[in-house]
Design a protein around this motif. Structure first.
Motif, PDB file in Angstrom:
ATOM      1  N   ASP A 152       0.851  -1.184   0.000  1.00 18.62           N
ATOM      2  CA  ASP A 152       0.000   0.000   0.000  1.00 18.62           C
ATOM      3  C   ASP A 152       0.894   1.243   0.000  1.00 18.62           C
ATOM      4  OD1 ASP A 152      -2.176   1.588   0.104  1.00 18.62           O
ATOM      5  OD2 ASP A 152      -2.795   1.049   2.134  1.00 18.62           O
ATOM      6  N   ASP A 179       0.136  -5.296   3.529  1.00 17.47           N
ATOM      7  CA  ASP A 179       1.193  -5.802   4.416  1.00 17.47           C
ATOM      8  C   ASP A 179       2.318  -4.803   4.616  1.00 17.47           C
ATOM      9  OD1 ASP A 179       0.114  -8.531   4.674  1.00 17.47           O
ATOM     10  OD2 ASP A 179       0.449  -8.570   2.519  1.00 17.47           O
ATOM     11  N   VAL A 181       3.323  -0.453   4.006  1.00 22.91           N
ATOM     12  CA  VAL A 181       2.910   0.877   3.562  1.00 22.91           C
ATOM     13  C   VAL A 181       4.177   1.659   3.226  1.00 22.91           C
ATOM     14  CG1 VAL A 181       1.713   2.992   4.155  1.00 22.91           C
ATOM     15  CG2 VAL A 181       0.885   0.826   5.036  1.00 22.91           C
TER      16      VAL A 181
ATOM     17  N   ILE B 222       3.428  -0.119   8.713  1.00 24.61           N
ATOM     18  CA  ILE B 222       1.995  -0.417   8.722  1.00 24.61           C
ATOM     19  C   ILE B 222       1.490  -0.191  10.138  1.00 24.61           C
ATOM     20  CG2 ILE B 222       2.175  -2.917   9.132  1.00 24.61           C
ATOM     21  CD1 ILE B 222       0.056  -2.992   6.749  1.00 24.61           C
ATOM     22  N   ASP B 223       0.367   0.538  10.236  1.00 23.00           N
ATOM     23  CA  ASP B 223      -0.096   0.967  11.568  1.00 23.00           C
ATOM     24  C   ASP B 223      -0.905  -0.128  12.238  1.00 23.00           C
ATOM     25  OD1 ASP B 223       0.997   3.255  10.630  1.00 23.00           O
ATOM     26  OD2 ASP B 223      -0.901   4.205  10.141  1.00 23.00           O
ATOM     27  N   LYS B 224      -0.281  -1.252  12.474  1.00 24.12           N
ATOM     28  CA  LYS B 224      -1.016  -2.353  13.090  1.00 24.12           C
ATOM     29  C   LYS B 224      -0.129  -3.015  14.123  1.00 24.12           C
ATOM     30  CE  LYS B 224      -3.558  -4.102   9.127  1.00 24.12           C
ATOM     31  NZ  LYS B 224      -3.384  -5.138   8.105  1.00 24.12           N
ATOM     32  N   GLN B 237       5.234  -0.257  13.024  1.00 22.04           N
ATOM     33  CA  GLN B 237       5.448   1.186  12.898  1.00 22.04           C
ATOM     34  C   GLN B 237       5.903   1.724  14.248  1.00 22.04           C
ATOM     35  OE1 GLN B 237       5.729   3.597  10.570  1.00 22.04           O
ATOM     36  NE2 GLN B 237       3.648   4.206  10.146  1.00 22.04           N
TER      37      GLN B 237
END
Lengths: 280, 290
Positions: A152, A179, A181, B222-224, B237
């Motif tokens: 992404d 998966d 960014v 990735i904001d997870k 992140q």
């Protein structure tokens, strides 16, 4: 001792030329990495004929270009999507004027391994499902038994806006299936090339042997390849305009610079960068 | 004359002290005022799991988790390595070689973080991906290992100094009791150097928490929080990588910007808390050798 004088001469020369540079008019540009190669090449050619102008070009993404122009920190913003209504309302003092300099497509791309294994076309629904997390393995769309690495982009990127608008129906849609960014086209291109099972979105000009562009299967079953011809005739569904934005009608050198990019010479640069010129 | 210069010297020192305090207070005030909008409008929702500025969701927990995870792992890797290296350079290595070996190790500290980031993104993350058969080598683990290399010189140098400063008489006394070399190090040198070693670790921790560029390039952004949460071979992140990526994309003064500043405050709070904890534990060991 002689070398000593040479050093002093060189030093004085750099100081003098440095002083000259400060007298130059400076045009500051920033924004979309998609538009960046065109503007930086154009800046190079433009300053060859206009010695009194310096053009400084920075990346950052379309959102950054709009924000910086809104705060009046740059003269020209580069964007690869339209300005949203909220952004216009956010900067009431700034009168945004857009100048179209070419056309581009946002192409879903995959790692060359996946392309060679037979995935050369997908439907918009399949791509949407991948980004929503509904499809997680390439075998579900007829490819090899490999997990999909969905790449992404940062939410402020113009490429993502245009892509998500068409694929997920909302330019700021969340993509829970993603998966990674990443930011610029370059960064994303590297990540997809490094992986052997990735899918991502790239501007048409960034497609090469390691990252292959997918064809899109339309609702009526027709397959549209990501070729220049299909971008020109508007068949490829994810196309966009490459734009420059200014605060009010541009004046003086800024006007000349934008005029140069729109001129036949400037449009050659647009085509060399892999985009579609205004005259096609 | 000397009394006069003494007064000037004292005055200068006092001014310097208050100026430094003023700067620190100013930083805190600026951060607080700029994040006030987020604290007021978003409130406790700041501590949720979803970060989506266009939908006014500002959950910072994933970044919070990432920062802590990366820092803890990098310390777990770098602290033992660093302390053992310091023991070697100061106690075991021939003193004639000590400075050249140390200078070589300190060279690591001079390499700009972007260089680590480039090596990380071009080679190291690919190796990690192949080694663990991952889809992508951009993981929390990758970032942590890269960070551990970056904080090693800090730990080595400071620990080496701390151990080296332990007076010879303690070693001689311990040897006089018939202890072997490793027993001397474990039972007398290390306990005496302990407060300074903890100080070294806290400094390294500060650097690990604050590192932006190298982490930003390799962590996946990735904001997870990975599922399950202890799965470190997943992208994540950190607060700094989030700030680095998004601060230019947010308009100054917006709620988005304010929430980002709030993340900055959280980072400061973590550093302060960990420093206080470290100081509490290092208090018990008095500096015997002074």
């Amino acid at each position: 001792m002689k070398t000593y004088y040479v050093y002093i001469l060189i030093l004085m020369f750099t100081i003098i030329t440095g002083c000259n540079a400060s007298k130059k008019e400076t045009i500051l540009c920033a924004g979309s990495t998609t538009v960046l190669p065109v503007v930086s090449d154009a800046a190079e050619q433009f300053t060859l004929n206009h010695r009194d102008v310096a053009v400084i070009v920075n990346a950052g993404g379309s959102g950054v270009g709009i924000n910086l122009l809104g705060e009046q920190k740059i003269h020209i913003g580069m964007i690869s999507r339209n300005i949203s209504q909220e952004e216009i309302e956010k900067y009431p003092d700034v009168h945004f004027i857009t100048h179209s300099i070419g056309k581009d497509a946002v192409v879903p791309v995959v790692s060359s391994e996946i392309y060679d294994a037979g995935i050369i076309a997908l439907t918009i629904e399949q791509i949407a499902k991948i980004y929503k997390g509904g499809i997680t393995n390439w075998k579900e769309v007829g490819g090899p038994d490999k997990e999909i690495l969905a790449v992404d982009k940062e939410i402020s990127r113009g490429t993502r806006h245009v892509f998500m608008e068409i694929v997920l129906g909302n330019k700021e849609a969340e993509a829970p299936g993603a998966d990674l960014v990443l930011g610029s086209n370059n960064e994303e291109q590297v990540a997809i090339a490094q992986s052997n099972a990735a899918i991502g979105m790239l501007s048409h000009a960034w497609i090469n042997d390691d990252v292959k562009g997918l064809s899109i299967i339309l609702a009526n079953g027709e397959r549209v390849d990501p070729t220049l011809q299909n971008i020109i005739n508007g068949k490829f569904p994810i196309t966009r305009n490459l734009l420059l934005i200014t605060n009010g009608e541009p004046q003086g050198k800024i006007r000349e610079f934008i005029g140069f990019i729109k001129s036949p010479d400037g449009q050659k640069i647009v085509e060399q960068a892999g985009y579609v010129s205004l005259y096609r | 004359m000397s009394a006069y210069t003494g007064k000037i010297g004292n005055g200068y020192i006092i001014i310097s002290t208050f100026a430094s305090m003023g700067i620190i207070l100013l930083i805190l005030c600026v951060l607080f005022f700029n994040s006030f909008a987020a604290i007021r409008d978003v409130g406790w929702s700041l501590f949720t799991l979803t970060w989506n500025p266009p939908h006014a969701q500002f959950g910072i927990l994933p970044m919070f988790y990432g920062s802590l995870a990366v820092t803890v792992i990098s310390l777990v890797i770098a602290v033992p390595l660093g302390i053992f290296t310091a023991i070697f350079t100061s106690e075991i290595l021939h003193p004639g070689y000590r400075f050249s070996v140390k200078a070589f190790l300190e060279l690591l500290a001079g390499i700009p973080s972007i260089i680590y980031g480039l090596i990380g993104v071009a080679f190291f993350s690919v190796w990690v991906g192949e080694l663990f058969h991952l889809q992508s080598g951009r993981t929390i683990f990758t970032a942590a290992v890269l960070l551990s290399i970056m904080i090693l010189p800090t730990i080595i140098t400071l620990c080496d100094d701390a151990i080296h400063r332990v007076p010879q008489k303690y070693r001689e006394a311990a040897k006089g009791l018939g202890l072997c070399k490793h027993e001397v190090i474990i039972s007398s040198v290390l306990p005496i150097a302990k407060p300074d070693i903890i100080g070294a670790v806290v400094l390294a921790l500060g650097r690990a928490l604050g590192e932006t560029m190298a982490v930003m390039l390799v962590i996946g952004s990735i904001d997870k929080i990975p599922a399950p949460f202890y799965n470190l071979l997943a992208p994540g992140q950190t607060i700094t990588s989030k700030l680095g990526r998004e601060i230019t994309g947010s308009a100054f003064g917006s709620l988005h910007f304010s929430a980002m500043i709030f993340m900055g405050i959280m980072l400061l709070v973590i550093v302060l808390a960990l420093t206080l904890i470290a100081q509490y534990f290092s208090k018990s060991g008095q500096r015997l050798y002074e």
